[in-house]
Design a protein around this motif. Structure first.
Motif, PDB file in Angstrom:
ATOM      1  N   SER A  22       0.615  -1.841   0.304  1.00  0.00           N
ATOM      2  CA  SER A  22      -0.530   0.026   0.158  1.00  0.00           C
ATOM      3  C   SER A  22       1.123   1.289  -0.008  1.00  0.00           C
ATOM      4  O   SER A  22       2.138   0.908  -0.027  1.00  0.00           O
ATOM      5  CB  SER A  22      -0.554  -0.003   1.153  1.00  0.00           C
ATOM      6  OG  SER A  22      -0.691   0.346   2.455  1.00  0.00           O
ATOM      7  N   VAL A  59      -6.859  -5.724   4.613  1.00  0.00           N
ATOM      8  CA  VAL A  59      -6.204  -6.089   3.991  1.00  0.00           C
ATOM      9  C   VAL A  59      -5.491  -4.983   3.181  1.00  0.00           C
ATOM     10  O   VAL A  59      -7.502  -4.523   3.159  1.00  0.00           O
ATOM     11  CB  VAL A  59      -6.073  -6.849   2.746  1.00  0.00           C
ATOM     12  CG1 VAL A  59      -5.650  -8.240   3.282  1.00  0.00           C
ATOM     13  CG2 VAL A  59      -7.572  -6.949   2.270  1.00  0.00           C
ATOM     14  N   THR A  60      -5.021  -3.784   3.155  1.00  0.00           N
ATOM     15  CA  THR A  60      -4.848  -2.427   2.641  1.00  0.00           C
ATOM     16  C   THR A  60      -3.243  -2.966   1.223  1.00  0.00           C
ATOM     17  O   THR A  60      -3.055  -3.107   1.059  1.00  0.00           O
ATOM     18  CB  THR A  60      -3.771  -1.785   3.534  1.00  0.00           C
ATOM     19  OG1 THR A  60      -2.391  -2.199   3.606  1.00  0.00           O
ATOM     20  CG2 THR A  60      -4.969  -1.225   4.380  1.00  0.00           C
ATOM     21  N   ILE A  63      -2.921  -5.091  -4.703  1.00  0.00           N
ATOM     22  CA  ILE A  63      -1.961  -6.621  -4.831  1.00  0.00           C
ATOM     23  C   ILE A  63      -0.757  -6.607  -6.305  1.00  0.00           C
ATOM     24  O   ILE A  63      -1.515  -6.352  -7.181  1.00  0.00           O
ATOM     25  CB  ILE A  63      -2.842  -7.765  -4.144  1.00  0.00           C
ATOM     26  CG1 ILE A  63      -2.300  -8.670  -3.967  1.00  0.00           C
ATOM     27  CG2 ILE A  63      -3.953  -7.831  -5.601  1.00  0.00           C
ATOM     28  CD1 ILE A  63      -2.908  -9.891  -3.245  1.00  0.00           C
ATOM     29  N   ALA A  86     -11.628  -5.498   2.690  1.00  0.00           N
ATOM     30  CA  ALA A  86     -10.550  -4.633   2.509  1.00  0.00           C
ATOM     31  C   ALA A  86     -10.567  -3.484   2.512  1.00  0.00           C
ATOM     32  O   ALA A  86     -11.209  -3.013   2.647  1.00  0.00           O
ATOM     33  CB  ALA A  86     -11.104  -5.430   0.865  1.00  0.00           C
ATOM     34  N   ALA A  91      -7.425  -1.702  -2.831  1.00  0.00           N
ATOM     35  CA  ALA A  91      -7.712  -3.107  -2.211  1.00  0.00           C
ATOM     36  C   ALA A  91      -9.024  -3.714  -2.373  1.00  0.00           C
ATOM     37  O   ALA A  91      -9.468  -5.150  -3.100  1.00  0.00           O
ATOM     38  CB  ALA A  91      -7.940  -3.116  -0.909  1.00  0.00           C
ATOM     39  N   TYR A 107      -8.556  -8.272  -4.556  1.00  0.00           N
ATOM     40  CA  TYR A 107      -8.243  -9.629  -3.936  1.00  0.00           C
ATOM     41  C   TYR A 107      -9.055 -10.631  -3.778  1.00  0.00           C
ATOM     42  O   TYR A 107      -9.131 -11.908  -3.586  1.00  0.00           O
ATOM     43  CB  TYR A 107      -8.638  -8.768  -1.938  1.00  0.00           C
ATOM     44  CG  TYR A 107      -6.935  -7.920  -1.645  1.00  0.00           C
ATOM     45  CD1 TYR A 107      -5.654  -9.025  -1.028  1.00  0.00           C
ATOM     46  CD2 TYR A 107      -6.682  -6.575  -1.697  1.00  0.00           C
ATOM     47  CE1 TYR A 107      -4.925  -8.015  -0.169  1.00  0.00           C
ATOM     48  CE2 TYR A 107      -6.089  -6.616  -1.038  1.00  0.00           C
ATOM     49  CZ  TYR A 107      -4.885  -6.956  -0.629  1.00  0.00           C
ATOM     50  OH  TYR A 107      -3.826  -6.496  -0.188  1.00  0.00           O
TER      51      TYR A 107
END
Ligand code: SF4
Lengths: 138, 318
Positions: A22, A59-60, A63, A86, A91, A107
């Motif tokens: 991120s 999650v940040t 990806i 997310a 995300a 994600y």
């Protein structure tokens, strides 16, 4: 038994912070959540140091090819009734990196995501709302 | 009739130690989090928070990672909680059976108590070493070093009341918890003397280290080595470790009161207990973490000499 388990999960979601490339802004906003101003500990949320203790993964970031195996590994290491939340537009849907050569998609292509919190970065209030919604859907 | 009565008393004692002490410990964990929250100007979690945590962990999936020594990994938390239960039995039973005569069948031996307290760090070390995680290995080695550090001043501090009681009643009753309590009931708490204060200060610091609270939370530094010794644990074993810690949080202040501050037989003990707990929590909140060599230096080269001075003072009779 199921009710008890659900109650426990709802009342003490321990979160683990997965920063997969991120820009650090979302991460700062997550830290903001834990400061005295927003104080999510009153809902039982604790930031834990190991995915083995976690109930929810925050999650940040977008990806990419390098971080995907790591994220999958962390997801596999988490004991299983586990939420994935997310945080940030990156995300949720790749954001400005949509056409980038090494972004391998949001994600939910790889792991089940339970809540999407858009924003760049999202406000802490939005994150609390998103987590509450994810928990009440359980 | 009398056997029935004693059996009934045994059952009540068993329930108090096996259920009561963990429950009180979890409530105390809440007190700890609440006071910390207030110190940091926050609201803090509700009182059922530790119970929700434990319940959730107990009902969650337990992962045994690959390459783990499975038996040792799953058995380690049981060792710790068994040690704490033994300590609870010893302390509570010998407080309410303060016999001085030599013929009594129950001997609340203080040396046994020392070894039972040692079972907690031992269980952490076994668990961490069995998990095969490099971070846990760092935590285990730190836990070992820290244990070597605080055990010396702890033993010295325990010897101080033992020496004082030996001068009056002989070593046989001085080495029993019941004997110490009986002595204090007759002559007043041992704390009210120079060497008593020294012993109390040393034991307060060691309590902090034994609980793994902040100036000495080196083995499970969350921000530094990701919870260290318990990094690979999940689900029920993790819950057992937390219950062990919670029980230690009850038993160590109780031990301090028993040893130096007049025993648990009057209601003042409750107030003393709360005072010690709040003191521990405040110490936790106003200190940064030490590094391991700083902690070792503190215990060996500052607290241990002070303990020896206290021992000499106790011999003189101060
Ligand atoms: S959503 Fe915005 S703030 Fe968050 S990581 Fe992406 S670019 Fe940074």
């Amino acid at each position: 038994m199921r009710d008890l388990r659900l109650w426990g999960l709802k009342k003490s979601p321990w979160v683990y912070h997965v920063a997969a490339a991120s820009c650090n802004n979302c991460d700062i906003e997550i830290l903001e959540l834990l400061t005295p101003r927003y104080d999510v500990e009153r809902f039982g949320v604790v930031l834990v140091g190991s995915p083995r203790h976690a109930d929810a993964l925050l999650v940040t970031g977008v990806i990419n090819r390098k971080s995907l195996p790591r994220v999958l590994e962390v997801y596999e290491q988490t004991p299983k009734p586990c939420l994935v939340i997310a945080i940030g537009t990156c995300a949720c849907n790749n954001h400005i990196f949509r056409n980038s050569y090494n972004a391998v998609g949001p994600y939910d292509k790889h792991i089940p995501v339970h809540a999407y919190i858009p924003g760049c970065p999202p406000k802490p209030e939005a994150m609390i709302l998103g987590v509450v919604k994810a928990l009440s859907k359980l | 009739m009398s056997t029935w009565f004693s059996g009934w008393r045994l059952i009540v004692g068993f329930l108090v130690t096996v259920i009561g002490v963990p429950v009180v410990g979890l409530v105390l964990t809440w007190v700890d989090r609440f006071v910390s929250a207030r110190v940091q100007w926050r609201k803090g979690p509700p009182f059922y928070q530790p119970f929700a945590d434990i319940l959730k962990l107990l009902l969650k999936q337990t992962i045994v990672p690959q390459g783990v020594a499975r038996t040792a990994f799953l058995f380690a938390p049981v060792v710790g909680i068994a040690g704490m239960t033994l300590v609870a039995m010893l302390i509570i039973y010998s407080n309410f059976n303060t016999v001085v005569n030599q013929q009594s069948s129950f001997i609340g031996d203080i040396i046994v108590l020392l070894y039972c307290f040692a079972l907690v760090p031992i269980s952490f070390i076994i668990g961490a070493s069995a998990s095969g995680n490099p971070v846990a290995a760092v935590g285990a080695s730190r836990e070992m070093t820290l244990y070597l550090g605080y055990e010396l001043p702890f033993v010295l501090a325990i010897l101080i009341p033992v020496v004082k009681v030996t001068q009056q009643w002989g070593v046989a009753s001085a080495l029993r918890i019941g004997g110490l309590v009986a002595y204090q009931q007759q002559f007043g708490p041992l704390l009210y003397s120079v060497s008593g204060v020294i012993a109390a200060v040393i034991i307060l610091f060691t309590i902090q280290a034994k609980l793994g609270y902040v100036p000495f939370d080196i083995p499970e530094a969350e921000q530094e080595i990701m919870s260290g010794v318990i990094v690979e644990y999940s689900g029920a074993p993790l819950a057992l470790f937390r219950i062990t810690r919670a029980m230690a949080f009850v038993l160590l202040p109780l031990f301090l009161i028993t040893l130096l501050w007049g025993g648990l037989r009057d209601w003042w003990a409750l107030l003393k207990f709360l005072l010690i707990v709040v003191l521990i929590v405040l110490m936790k909140n106003t200190n940064p973490r030490l590094t391991i060599h700083q902690a070792l230096r503190f215990f060996w080269f500052i607290l241990a000499p002070i303990g020896i001075i206290g021992l000499v003072l106790a011999f003189i009779g101060l």
